[in-house]
Motif scaffolding. Structure first.
Motif, PDB file in Angstrom:
ATOM      1  N   HIS A   1      58.457 -74.786  27.387  1.00  0.00           N
ATOM      2  CA  HIS A   1      57.037 -75.462  28.038  1.00  0.00           C
ATOM      3  C   HIS A   1      57.764 -77.129  28.428  1.00  0.00           C
ATOM      4  CE1 HIS A   1      55.655 -77.740  25.214  1.00  0.00           C
ATOM      5  NE2 HIS A   1      55.587 -76.365  23.855  1.00  0.00           N
ATOM      6  N   ALA A   2      58.591 -77.525  27.150  1.00  0.00           N
ATOM      7  CA  ALA A   2      59.758 -79.094  27.565  1.00  0.00           C
ATOM      8  C   ALA A   2      61.036 -78.601  28.084  1.00  0.00           C
ATOM      9  CB  ALA A   2      59.147 -79.238  26.151  1.00  0.00           C
ATOM     10  N   ALA A   3      60.855 -79.621  28.825  1.00  0.00           N
ATOM     11  CA  ALA A   3      62.555 -79.678  29.372  1.00  0.00           C
ATOM     12  C   ALA A   3      63.644 -81.108  29.246  1.00  0.00           C
ATOM     13  CB  ALA A   3      62.325 -78.831  30.431  1.00  0.00           C
ATOM     14  N   ALA A   4      64.195 -81.656  28.762  1.00  0.00           N
ATOM     15  CA  ALA A   4      65.393 -82.414  28.936  1.00  0.00           C
ATOM     16  C   ALA A   4      66.153 -82.345  29.979  1.00  0.00           C
ATOM     17  CB  ALA A   4      66.164 -82.812  27.387  1.00  0.00           C
ATOM     18  N   THR A   5      66.775 -83.463  31.561  1.00  0.00           N
ATOM     19  CA  THR A   5      67.268 -82.939  32.371  1.00  0.00           C
ATOM     20  C   THR A   5      68.411 -84.288  32.340  1.00  0.00           C
ATOM     21  OG1 THR A   5      65.426 -81.636  33.539  1.00  0.00           O
ATOM     22  CG2 THR A   5      67.880 -82.728  34.627  1.00  0.00           C
ATOM     23  N   ILE A   6      69.716 -84.142  33.019  1.00  0.00           N
ATOM     24  CA  ILE A   6      70.395 -85.509  33.004  1.00  0.00           C
ATOM     25  C   ILE A   6      70.435 -85.253  34.811  1.00  0.00           C
ATOM     26  CG2 ILE A   6      72.513 -86.488  33.247  1.00  0.00           C
ATOM     27  CD1 ILE A   6      73.083 -84.068  30.492  1.00  0.00           C
ATOM     28  N   PHE A   7      70.364 -86.041  35.513  1.00  0.00           N
ATOM     29  CA  PHE A   7      70.307 -86.857  36.454  1.00  0.00           C
ATOM     30  C   PHE A   7      72.258 -87.498  36.459  1.00  0.00           C
ATOM     31  CE2 PHE A   7      65.897 -86.934  37.379  1.00  0.00           C
ATOM     32  CZ  PHE A   7      65.618 -85.446  37.977  1.00  0.00           C
TER      33      PHE A   7
END
Length: 232
Positions: A185-191
């Motif tokens: 339920h947790a996510a880390a994303t790179i833009f």
């Protein structure tokens, strides 16, 4: 007048921390998150620059995010109000040029503050993000990571390290879900952007839209954000 945001996400009841909010990107993100119903904690070093965000309805915190003790204290204060459901890391800047010989130690140390702030914030708020029913973390990186130039070596190195740290955050989220035998339920994303100027609204909307996707679809992923094609 600011342009309208295109996101239709509903973040009512969510609380999101913007690390380094006193920029055009911070203003855009604050507006987008508030429009989506989220509560915003906008952080920065300069109280005067945070004042316009407070006027919009954000909670503001004047803080040096490179100060580990100060960040931990902030996390403790926020913890009493409930989980933190998101972190958008906007601490950054550019210093460079002059080829490889021009990559000074002073420039590197100035750029490194972005990585230090990222490390401090994600560690301090890790438990709160995991406690959230649906949390998202995102950083702004650069396309320079894939093709570093001599005149931007310091900048690309810090961005690459920040990406590695964010991927480690993503791994931590995934491991916690596996170990607890629960859905992610947790996510880390790179833009990644070539240059942030002019893309502030797109970045803000892309961040808000992360909650529209399942965490497993956006955790440990990279999204390149480019200008919209110009109509002919």
């Amino acid at each position: 007048m600011p342009e309208a945001h295109t996101s239709t996400s509903d973040l009512s009841g969510r609380t999101v921390l913007i690390a380094g909010a006193t920029s055009a990107a911070g203003d855009a993100a604050t507006r987008a998150l508030l429009a989506a119903g989220a509560g915003v904690i906008a952080t920065g070093r300069d109280a005067a620059k945070l004042a316009p965000l407070a006027a919009l309805g954000a909670r503001t915190e004047t803080i040096d995010l490179t100060d580990e003790a100060a960040v931990n204290a902030l996390a403790e204060r926020v913890r009493h109000d409930g989980p933190v459901d998101g972190v958008l890391h906007l601490v950054g800047g550019w210093r460079g040029g002059g080829g490889l010989a021009g990559q000074t130690e002073a420039d590197y140390r100035a750029l490194e503050t972005s990585l230090t702030a990222l490390r401090n914030v994600t560690r301090a708020f890790d438990a709160a993000l995991r406690a959230s029913p649906e949390s998202r973390v995102a950083i702004i990186s650069s396309t320079a990571v894939t093709r570093p130039l001599a005149g931007g070596a310091n900048y690309a190195a810090v961005k690459a390290a920040s990406e590695a740290w964010t991927r480690a955050v993503a791994h931590g989220f995934a491991k916690a879900a596996r170990d607890g035998d629960t859905a992610l339920h947790a996510a880390a994303t790179i833009f990644r952007v070539r240059a942030l100027a002019g893309l502030e609204l797109q970045v803000a909307d892309a961040f808000v839209a992360l909650w529209d996707a399942d965490a497993s679809a956006v955790n440990d992923t990279m999204l390149e954000i480019a200008p919209h094609p110009t109509s002919v």
